[in-house]
Design an enzyme around this catalytic site. Structure first.
Site, PDB file in Angstrom:
ATOM      1  N   TYR A 153     -17.428  -3.058  23.986  1.00 49.70           N
ATOM      2  CA  TYR A 153     -17.171  -2.729  22.576  1.00 49.70           C
ATOM      3  C   TYR A 153     -17.728  -1.107  22.406  1.00 49.70           C
ATOM      4  O   TYR A 153     -18.628  -0.701  23.135  1.00 49.70           O
ATOM      5  CB  TYR A 153     -17.789  -3.402  21.514  1.00 49.70           C
ATOM      6  CG  TYR A 153     -17.221  -4.843  21.426  1.00 49.70           C
ATOM      7  CD1 TYR A 153     -16.228  -5.184  20.420  1.00 49.70           C
ATOM      8  CD2 TYR A 153     -17.775  -5.904  22.266  1.00 49.70           C
ATOM      9  CE1 TYR A 153     -15.656  -6.586  20.417  1.00 49.70           C
ATOM     10  CE2 TYR A 153     -17.424  -7.247  22.165  1.00 49.70           C
ATOM     11  CZ  TYR A 153     -16.411  -7.449  21.403  1.00 49.70           C
ATOM     12  OH  TYR A 153     -15.887  -8.938  21.020  1.00 49.70           O
ATOM     13  N   GLU A 154     -16.968  -0.207  21.751  1.00 47.62           N
ATOM     14  CA  GLU A 154     -16.895   1.097  21.731  1.00 47.62           C
ATOM     15  C   GLU A 154     -18.337   1.438  21.142  1.00 47.62           C
ATOM     16  O   GLU A 154     -18.754   2.669  21.074  1.00 47.62           O
ATOM     17  CB  GLU A 154     -15.718   1.852  20.973  1.00 47.62           C
ATOM     18  CG  GLU A 154     -15.537   1.499  19.485  1.00 47.62           C
ATOM     19  CD  GLU A 154     -14.257   1.949  19.112  1.00 47.62           C
ATOM     20  OE1 GLU A 154     -13.479   2.238  20.013  1.00 47.62           O
ATOM     21  OE2 GLU A 154     -14.206   1.946  17.837  1.00 47.62           O
ATOM     22  N   SER A 155     -18.852   0.554  20.324  1.00 47.60           N
ATOM     23  CA  SER A 155     -20.213   1.016  19.691  1.00 47.60           C
ATOM     24  C   SER A 155     -21.614   0.963  20.545  1.00 47.60           C
ATOM     25  O   SER A 155     -22.439   1.598  20.523  1.00 47.60           O
ATOM     26  CB  SER A 155     -20.665  -0.199  18.900  1.00 47.60           C
ATOM     27  OG  SER A 155     -20.816  -1.569  19.498  1.00 47.60           O
TER      28      SER A 155
END
Lengths: 260, 287, 287, 260
Positions: free
Chosen positions: A52-54
């Protein structure tokens, strides 16, 4: 499609989940992509690597995250890194097998618009959220899958704005590194690019959906593959796993988290 | 050298009309309390920078604090649109809002360049995208070794960064845990930095390779327990998803929005007062 | 997808004559055991990359493994010169050694570029220095926004990275703690990676923001307890400073060096055998 | 200088340590710079922030480190970051007040050679360790201090190779950010740049050292400042603290770690 015992959302999510092979590295957008990827992880692909881009690498959430940065993603991940690192060392470096995106609008070449609809850029009729990670997910992943509901507002002849590139001929230059969008999964069926024209073509219909319905829901003159397949019916195990996932999510968040 | 002070003092000392402000927190540790304090102090003409403008920037934009927004994704995560953000761009309400938009990868690179003392960053970005046509902060460079053309993007060097973190010690060393996002880079890219924290402790007890901001790169530290509400603080509290959903209804209508902001933010003293006000309303509705 | 195997197998599978090898470990976690295995397998014509070539590269260079060295500081930390390194450059013994030298900041940037999939990196570097005159991998770029001229440096993309770490789990996820140096970037910049570890455990138990390499970016994991000796592994053992000092005497003379390498490395089976051999010698001297 | 009750190494280290003000951010090279900085920390500058290029920020070692990456640096630091980060976010960004370097050779403008002596670059008489962090420490710090022993081999009219820049007129361009080298501390005295010519000039002598000795130990025609100071004698407290530091270091490492 109530008579089929499942919803169009469910068949869309299940059809997408089936494509994920075990061990794939998947950069997951929130909403439908995340639902499909986590469904796959609970069924045939327990070792799929979700990014996930987090900054969470190898996340194994027990419920669907409401955002790309839910705490459970960090708690279950193999590694939690900074946002610059996730984009540079992990996405841009070409380590992602599948970039799995939603979209507000696409065109026949799989270009995506999530920026503005109508009016001008400076004075749009509808201001959408914008790019997020998509422009680079779409071009740095080895391939991209797009999942969205199919209708004349979402499948358009010409985009008002290309946020993230698909197979728009001539526009890529040498810097695109992967194969671009290889499949679009909708609530009606599956589209794949014609190998020569790269135009997205109907290659499968979900059970009970007709070519006419798909055409009526498409803003361009939809072409149909020579061998049009029918998506296999969801199995009882698939449906149970998906509903269980949503039920757990609902209990945890008070939301099934399929939008956003 | 960090000074421990009140949020009110920190904001009034550093945030002025026209300031260039980066408030970061990537879905986690969003500095809501600080945003409210900027609204309470009535700041105007701010340039607001944030990768993911969400509820807090929706509130600040709707209250007319901003004349310019620099961002990469503006939405209410898991819920939908930001109505004040859209109203400002589509209808210039309550004031015209100039926008400069990027992708996440680009914004992250811009903060890195700023934190590194470089004037620009290089990325493989925007291939086939229309975004660079509308943004003068995106250009290109040619690799002197391979001849490849890559995207170049201007460094971010905000006047003030504001972030929320779990802990600080009494010297002002700050510990960020969980999803650390872009906060470290935002602080290091900015001329000054305000950090609100859940608690100030005697000893930070940071794991050896944790994300720690040394006290001498932080200007002010303010203890604001719950200061990331309705987002979350890993190890302290979870996101308030029902608030995020309720916001959609509150922000949809200008008058409803203004009344809500007046009742809960403008006429409360501070973030604790804001939360008491919300609780009173909830009790009135459910009790 | 990491495979757990012996160091002998890992080296013979990935390191061939002419390979471009990056062995990293910045004063900490230096992969000595792996270096010895490369020597035992008699590899030649390697390009050896390392920010701080120290004892292990001195040994590899002295044994004729390398035809080219890419580095930024070559010395025996806290002791003095590397005699085999100097003998190779000054006298081409045992073979000519081409060198490509950089600064630390540059080497770190080159690994970052490689790890990021970029062909080059930008840095404020080498102002007033003669180094770029002797190095075609250093050039310049002009900022498209400010017109400033900065140093540009070619990305590193070695064939194989070799590092040592504290722990791996049975899937091959690797945990590095303490001074993490440049190892993560070295692994991510390279086509393949070998990681020797102090121990393989059921559960990594990594702190949330620790430096972890996921199993799928590691090619081979090899359990080699003490594999960083005479450097150190934080949490396991300290540096053997007396060995580092003794090395100065051993390496000063070609014949003494060759005899030592023959006795302790070439004729031992593996790193455990090397250490037994050293211990026998120490006992013979002191007992 | 045995009659003075201290060695030339000791007065050099103490003279350097006195210059560090409390709270300064100091990027420390190993050996003499590290000894001087840690001595200052134990005396008048308890809050000096020591950064070692291994990635340790705010290290507070109880003994002198033998390398820039000793475990105790990490254990006592406020933050431990990666090597790329220390050079980019901390040094290059201009956060360092003082870059504190050793050197093999310097010239009258404070240019440093740590690369090759004699012969040619490709075939040198003496191959030195190389640059390490120095080229960027010398130009990105707000100012640089250089500490080395003074003799005709180390203080030369012309360097064989400029590894790290000092005030070499015309060579800087616009990219140097700080003031460059502001002081050279030796076993004989202290040199500071003439404000006009930027040539390093003798501005202080350690007790008992003569101008003639300094001139005889300098490979260029050493100029002497109008007001030549005498370094104050080491205090008993300074000497005790320094000797205690070396004794603790010796006990811990079996080495006083002043070289390298």
């Amino acid at each position: 499609m109530a008579e089929l015992g499942y919803t169009s959302n469910e068949i869309m999510t299940i059809a997408a989940s089936r494509r994920l092979a075990d061990g794939m590295v998947c950069f997951v957008g929130i909403g439908m992509p995340s639902a499909a990827a986590n469904l796959a992880r609970s069924l045939h692909a327990p070792e799929v690597v979700l990014i996930y881009e987090s900054g969470t690498i190898g996340a194994r959430p027990t419920v669907l995250p409401l955002s790309i940065g839910d705490g459970e993603l960090a708690e279950t991940a193999d590694a939690v890194v900074s946002v610059p690192e996730i984009f540079r060392y992990w996405l841009q470096a070409g380590r992602v097998d599948v970039g799995f995106l939603g979209a507000a609008q696409i065109d026949k070449y799989g270009n995506i618009n999530t920026t503005v609809i109508g009016g001008t850029y400076d004075s749009p009729q509808v201001r959408l959220p914008g790019a997020g990670g998509a422009p680079e997910i779409a071009t740095a992943s080895k391939e991209t899958w797009i999942i969205l509901k199919q209708n004349k507002r979402t499948f358009v002849e010409k985009l008002h704005f290309v946020t993230s590139a698909g197979h728009r001929p001539g526009a890529h230059g040498s810097a695109i590194r992967g194969r671009g969008p290889t499949v679009v999964i909708t609530d009606l069926g599956v589209l794949t690019p014609d190998p020569e024209t790269m135009e997205f073509t109907l290659s499968a219909l979900h059970p009970g959906v007709t070519v006419e319905q798909a055409r009526a829901a498409t803003g361009w003159e939809l072409k149909v593959a020579l061998h049009l397949e029918i998506t296999p019916e969801p199995t009882a195990a698939e449906l149970a796993a998906l509903r269980d996932l949503y039920a757990r999510t609902e209990a945890a968040h008070g939301s099934a988290s399929t939008e956003g | 050298m960090a000074e421990i002070t009140t949020l009110r003092n920190a904001i009034s000392s550093l945030v002025h009309d026209g300031s260039i402000l980066a408030m970061e927190g990537f879905t986690h540790l969003i500095p809501f309390a600080a945003g409210h304090e900027v609204i309470r102090q009535g700041r105007k003409s701010l340039t607001l920078i944030r990768m993911t403008p969400d509820l807090i920037y929706d509130q600040m934009i709707g209250m007319g604090c901003a004349s310019r927004l620099v961002f990469s994704w503006g939405g209410n995560p898991g819920v939908g649109s930001l109505h004040r953000f859209r109203d400002a761009i589509q209808n210039s309400w309550p004031a015209p809002l100039a926008i400069e938009e990027h992708s996440h990868a680009d914004m992250a690179a811009r903060y890195q360049a700023g934190a590194s003392g470089l004037p620009f960053a290089v990325l493989r970005g925007y291939v086939g995208s229309d975004i660079p046509q509308y943004n003068a902060s995106i250009s290109s460079v040619t690799c002197p070794f391979t001849g490849e053309v890559l995207a170049a993007t201007r460094a971010l060097t905000p006047d003030v960064a504001i972030i929320h973190a779990q802990k600080a010690d009494r010297k002002g060393n700050v510990l960020i845990q969980g999803i650390t996002g872009i906060q470290k880079e935002a602080v290091l890219a900015s001329k000054k930095a305000i950090v609100t924290v859940e608690e100030i402790v005697d000893h930070l007890d940071a794991p050896m390779n944790a994300c720690v901001l040394p006290f001498w790169v932080v200007t002010y530290v303010c203890e604001v327990p719950g200061g990331a509400f309705p987002s979350y603080a890993h190890g302290y509290y979870s996101r308030d998803n029902s608030f995020c959903k309720a916001w959609d209804g509150i922000a949809r209508d200008r008058a409803t929005f203004m009344a809500w902001m007046h009742e809960h933010v403008l006429t409360t003293e501070d973030f604790a007062g804001f939360k008491r006000s919300l609780n009173r309303e909830a009790e009135a509705q459910h009790g």
